[in-house]
Scaffold this motif. Structure first.
Motif, PDB file in Angstrom:
ATOM      1  N   VAL A  34       0.863  -1.179   0.000  1.00 24.90           N
ATOM      2  CA  VAL A  34       0.000   0.000   0.000  1.00 24.90           C
ATOM      3  C   VAL A  34       0.895   1.223   0.000  1.00 24.90           C
ATOM      4  N   THR A  35       0.663   2.176  -0.914  1.00 28.04           N
ATOM      5  CA  THR A  35       1.446   3.408  -0.985  1.00 28.04           C
ATOM      6  C   THR A  35       0.597   4.575  -0.512  1.00 28.04           C
ATOM      7  N   ILE A  36       1.134   5.359   0.445  1.00 25.87           N
ATOM      8  CA  ILE A  36       0.409   6.486   1.037  1.00 25.87           C
ATOM      9  C   ILE A  36       1.234   7.746   0.830  1.00 25.87           C
ATOM     10  N   LYS A  37       0.597   8.814   0.329  1.00 26.15           N
ATOM     11  CA  LYS A  37       1.274  10.101   0.158  1.00 26.15           C
ATOM     12  C   LYS A  37       1.206  10.874   1.461  1.00 26.15           C
ATOM     13  N   TRP A  38       2.337  11.434   1.874  1.00 25.29           N
ATOM     14  CA  TRP A  38       2.397  12.256   3.073  1.00 25.29           C
ATOM     15  C   TRP A  38       1.562  13.507   2.854  1.00 25.29           C
ATOM     16  N   PRO A  39       0.620  13.819   3.753  1.00 24.00           N
ATOM     17  CA  PRO A  39      -0.242  14.995   3.544  1.00 24.00           C
ATOM     18  C   PRO A  39       0.549  16.292   3.583  1.00 24.00           C
ATOM     19  N   GLY A  40       0.396  17.104   2.547  1.00 22.84           N
ATOM     20  CA  GLY A  40       1.097  18.383   2.484  1.00 22.84           C
ATOM     21  C   GLY A  40       2.528  18.209   2.035  1.00 22.84           C
ATOM     22  N   PRO A  41       3.252  19.336   1.808  1.00 23.07           N
ATOM     23  CA  PRO A  41       4.640  19.247   1.360  1.00 23.07           C
ATOM     24  C   PRO A  41       5.551  18.781   2.489  1.00 23.07           C
ATOM     25  N   LEU A  42       6.631  18.095   2.110  1.00 23.50           N
ATOM     26  CA  LEU A  42       7.621  17.676   3.081  1.00 23.50           C
ATOM     27  C   LEU A  42       8.533  18.862   3.393  1.00 23.50           C
ATOM     28  N   VAL A  43       8.820  19.104   4.693  1.00 20.53           N
ATOM     29  CA  VAL A  43       9.668  20.220   5.116  1.00 20.53           C
ATOM     30  C   VAL A  43      10.759  19.672   6.021  1.00 20.53           C
ATOM     31  N   ILE A  44      12.012  19.956   5.655  1.00 21.30           N
ATOM     32  CA  ILE A  44      13.155  19.607   6.498  1.00 21.30           C
ATOM     33  C   ILE A  44      13.727  20.910   7.034  1.00 21.30           C
ATOM     34  N   GLY A  45      13.654  21.125   8.369  1.00 20.91           N
ATOM     35  CA  GLY A  45      14.024  22.413   8.929  1.00 20.91           C
ATOM     36  C   GLY A  45      13.045  23.447   8.429  1.00 20.91           C
ATOM     37  N   ASP A  46      13.552  24.492   7.756  1.00 18.93           N
ATOM     38  CA  ASP A  46      12.685  25.488   7.136  1.00 18.93           C
ATOM     39  C   ASP A  46      12.641  25.329   5.617  1.00 18.93           C
ATOM     40  N   THR A  47      13.145  24.214   5.116  1.00 23.63           N
ATOM     41  CA  THR A  47      13.281  24.046   3.671  1.00 23.63           C
ATOM     42  C   THR A  47      12.192  23.139   3.120  1.00 23.63           C
ATOM     43  N   PRO A  48      11.281  23.668   2.271  1.00 20.43           N
ATOM     44  CA  PRO A  48      10.318  22.780   1.598  1.00 20.43           C
ATOM     45  C   PRO A  48      11.078  21.807   0.703  1.00 20.43           C
ATOM     46  N   CYS A  49      10.669  20.582   0.736  1.00 19.22           N
ATOM     47  CA  CYS A  49      11.459  19.561   0.031  1.00 19.22           C
ATOM     48  C   CYS A  49      10.547  18.542  -0.623  1.00 19.22           C
ATOM     49  N   GLY A  50       9.888  18.916  -1.696  1.00 23.71           N
ATOM     50  CA  GLY A  50       9.161  17.958  -2.509  1.00 23.71           C
ATOM     51  C   GLY A  50       8.034  17.250  -1.789  1.00 23.71           C
ATOM     52  N   GLU A  51       7.824  15.996  -2.130  1.00 17.66           N
ATOM     53  CA  GLU A  51       6.743  15.197  -1.583  1.00 17.66           C
ATOM     54  C   GLU A  51       7.299  13.873  -1.090  1.00 17.66           C
ATOM     55  N   ALA A  52       6.625  13.318  -0.096  1.00 18.79           N
ATOM     56  CA  ALA A  52       7.060  12.056   0.493  1.00 18.79           C
ATOM     57  C   ALA A  52       5.949  11.028   0.379  1.00 18.79           C
ATOM     58  N   TYR A  53       6.339   9.789   0.169  1.00 14.51           N
ATOM     59  CA  TYR A  53       5.417   8.666   0.096  1.00 14.51           C
ATOM     60  C   TYR A  53       5.957   7.557   0.987  1.00 14.51           C
ATOM     61  N   VAL A  54       5.069   6.797   1.549  1.00 13.04           N
ATOM     62  CA  VAL A  54       5.488   5.633   2.317  1.00 13.04           C
ATOM     63  C   VAL A  54       4.755   4.421   1.760  1.00 13.04           C
ATOM     64  N   SER A  55       5.507   3.337   1.529  1.00 13.91           N
ATOM     65  CA  SER A  55       4.896   2.096   1.064  1.00 13.91           C
ATOM     66  C   SER A  55       4.888   1.100   2.218  1.00 13.91           C
ATOM     67  N   ILE A  56       3.737   0.472   2.433  1.00 13.24           N
ATOM     68  CA  ILE A  56       3.551  -0.478   3.527  1.00 13.24           C
ATOM     69  C   ILE A  56       3.507  -1.873   2.919  1.00 13.24           C
ATOM     70  N   HIS A  57       4.490  -2.679   3.260  1.00 13.62           N
ATOM     71  CA  HIS A  57       4.600  -4.026   2.737  1.00 13.62           C
ATOM     72  C   HIS A  57       4.119  -5.011   3.804  1.00 13.62           C
ATOM     73  N   LYS A  58       3.173  -5.857   3.427  1.00  8.57           N
ATOM     74  CA  LYS A  58       2.671  -6.869   4.344  1.00  8.57           C
ATOM     75  C   LYS A  58       3.485  -8.140   4.181  1.00  8.57           C
ATOM     76  N   THR A  59       4.144  -8.564   5.240  1.00  6.41           N
ATOM     77  CA  THR A  59       4.963  -9.768   5.197  1.00  6.41           C
ATOM     78  C   THR A  59       4.459 -10.754   6.245  1.00  6.41           C
ATOM     79  N   ALA A  60       5.068 -11.919   6.255  1.00  2.00           N
ATOM     80  CA  ALA A  60       4.654 -12.944   7.217  1.00  2.00           C
ATOM     81  C   ALA A  60       4.945 -12.531   8.646  1.00  2.00           C
TER      82      ALA A  60
END
Length: 244
Positions: A34-60
């Motif tokens: 399952v791939t989820i987009k991080w809500p809103g822009p990604l910010v590191i410190g005071d620097t806007p930095c693109g977009e972030a996604y997280v993929s959730i892998h279901k394993t045993a």
């Protein structure tokens, strides 16, 4: 300042990890990935930095989480303040030449590049041209279809270039008006005065052993314009040949 930025980046990472279960729970019944987009822009410190996604892998053994960041400098550069400039996009190269093969304006009916003889280097095909219909084809009188003289002190040229057409009914009942001219360089018009069932237009650069007008047989793109005349026979074989 450096430790403060690193602390802030760590805090952002801990906060996002803490939100993962809630984001995953908001998804429908989990699939293996399952791939989820991080809500809103990604910010590191005071620097806007693109977009972030997280993929959730279901394993045993449970769930595994993997982060993907797009449109961003490497995280270690952002945290340390070392932000090298992004590479400047290079413009797409423009094709060189005055003629683009298949140009719908110059050659709306195509290029004469099909072998038309098993023994001689003729190129062309059979085409229907009824009365009042105009068709325009281009002949690439140049390599790889034809090789001009390469050793002449006058430059590259052909001894002779011939454009031919004939009524394939073999009854000489056709009526076709044919005009040929080169696209670039010196204008080299041939034909176009009337209608005939069969015929040819010839460009001469050399007669016998005497070089006469090599500028008339230069390599290039030649346009063959054909207009159907008043007749019930309208199927023709059109072709061209260049002699080194």
């Amino acid at each position: 300042m450096m430790r403060g930025m690193k602390w802030l980046a760590c805090a952002v990472a801990l906060l996002t990890l803490g939100l993962l279960p809630a984001l995953a729970a908001a998804q429908p019944t989990p699939t293996p990935v399952v791939t989820i987009k991080w809500p809103g822009p990604l910010v590191i410190g005071d620097t806007p930095c693109g977009e972030a996604y997280v993929s959730i892998h279901k394993t045993a053994s449970g769930r595994q989480f993997m982060w993907h960041v797009e449109g961003c400098q490497p995280l270690e550069n952002l945290v340390s303040g070392n932000n090298p400039p992004l590479p400047t996009p290079k413009p797409t190269a423009t094709p060189v030449g005055t003629v683009i093969p298949g140009d719908p304006l110059l050659c709306p009916d195509g290029f004469l590049t099909e072998p038309a003889s098993k023994t001689d280097p003729w190129y062309g095909f059979t085409v229907d041209i009824p009365e009042g219909v105009t068709k325009r084809f281009c002949a690439p009188v140049e390599p790889p279809y034809a090789t001009p003289q390469l050793t002449s002190p006058l430059g590259n040229y052909f001894t002779q270039i011939t454009f031919s057409w004939y009524d394939v009914s073999d009854q000489d009942c056709g009526a076709l008006n044919v005009h040929v001219d080169a696209v670039d360089g010196v204008s080299r018009p041939r034909g176009g005065p009337g209608f005939s069932a069969s015929g040819n237009h010839v460009y001469y650069g050399k007669i016998g052993t005497r070089i006469t007008t090599p500028e008339q047989t230069l390599p290039g793109i030649y346009v063959m314009t054909l207009v159907g005349g008043p007749t019930t026979c309208h199927r023709y074989r059109i072709s061209w040949k260049a002699t080194p």
